[in-house]
Design a protein around this motif. Structure first.
Motif, PDB file in Angstrom:
ATOM      1  N   ARG A 168       0.837  -1.195   0.000  1.00 54.61           N
ATOM      2  CA  ARG A 168       0.000   0.000   0.000  1.00 54.61           C
ATOM      3  C   ARG A 168       0.879   1.255   0.000  1.00 54.61           C
ATOM      4  O   ARG A 168       0.612   2.212  -0.735  1.00 54.61           O
ATOM      5  N   ASP A 171       2.434   1.654  -3.442  1.00 53.69           N
ATOM      6  CA  ASP A 171       1.444   2.119  -4.416  1.00 53.69           C
ATOM      7  C   ASP A 171       1.200   3.616  -4.272  1.00 53.69           C
ATOM      8  O   ASP A 171       1.220   4.372  -5.255  1.00 53.69           O
ATOM      9  N   ARG A 225      -6.147  -2.986  -4.425  1.00 58.14           N
ATOM     10  CA  ARG A 225      -5.221  -1.926  -4.810  1.00 58.14           C
ATOM     11  C   ARG A 225      -5.794  -1.079  -5.933  1.00 58.14           C
ATOM     12  O   ARG A 225      -5.610   0.145  -5.956  1.00 58.14           O
TER      13      ARG A 225
END
Length: 238
Positions: A168, A171, A225
């Motif tokens: 996370r 990203d 995601r």
């Protein structure tokens, strides 16, 4: 004391990783990269490299890091994968390059891997796996055991699977890097959507296709995601 240290484990791991000298971190990454290259073909054709740089140079210009100088290589490998090593070494497989439809998708993959380097996820993963005794000794001032563990387990970086929190963070930081470089961040989302479509088909094609999706096996929770990055893009656009 034990419970207190356990609660502080994640911050302590991040702190210890930051204490590793930059040149030592680069040496570790270089050693692992040299091991990876053994028996593999790294593409050095000037035309291919120049074409790659047309995509990577704007990305690297957008990344602000005084600690790392990034080195990006192309490996002749049909699997859809890319990975990063401590010190700024990044490898992109030809299989991944052939899977993209536009430069922004590759830029999204690249910023994701750069974020892993900047946040020291590889080093932190090794420290986490070292065990509580190593962590406690490092906290109280004995770092010899920690350095030995990092040295002995460098090859582990080639077969790592990051936590959901690390993915996370990579990203979202990668998304920010794209925005800083005025590169369309939707490319990161469309690439994940493409992987998701392939993932949904792989059960019907057996292990051959599954083996080609190394990026998915080391980067889990694709649907989550996509949703998170889409919300981020919509929030900023709205």
């Amino acid at each position: 004391l034990f419970l207190g240290i356990l609660q502080l484990k994640n911050p302590a791991v991040a702190y210890l990783a930051r204490q590793i000298p930059a040149d030592w971190e680069k040496s570790l990454g270089s050693a692992v990269y040299s091991q990876y290259k053994s028996g593999r073909q790294i593409i050095t054709d000037p035309f291919v490299v120049s074409q790659l740089r047309r995509i990577t140079d704007p990305v690297l210009d957008a990344v602000r890091s005084d600690r790392y100088q990034f080195s990006i290589a192309i490996a002749r490998d049909p699997s859809i994968n890319a990975f990063a090593l401590p010190g700024g070494f990044i490898v992109i497989n030809t299989g991944l390059i052939l899977a993209i439809d536009r430069p922004e998708e590759l830029a999204g993959v690249l910023t994701h891997e750069i974020a892993h380097v900047i946040h020291q996820h590889g080093l932190r993963r090794i420290i986490e796996s070292a065990g509580m005794s190593i962590l406690v000794n490092a906290i109280v001032g004995n770092s010899n055991g920690l350095l030995a563990v990092l040295t002995d387990n460098g090859a582990y970086l080639l077969d790592r699977k990051f936590s959901r929190d690390y993915e996370r963070e990579a990203d979202e930081s990668g998304y920010r890097f794209l925005k800083q470089g005025n590169i369309d961040p939707n490319g990161m989302i469309t690439f994940f959507k493409k992987l998701k479509r392939i993932e949904e088909k792989r059960d019907g094609f057996g292990r051959t296709l599954q083996d080609s999706l190394s990026f998915l096996s080391t980067h889990p929770e694709t649907e989550e995601r996509i949703d998170r990055l889409t919300r981020l893009l919509m929030d900023e656009s709205g």
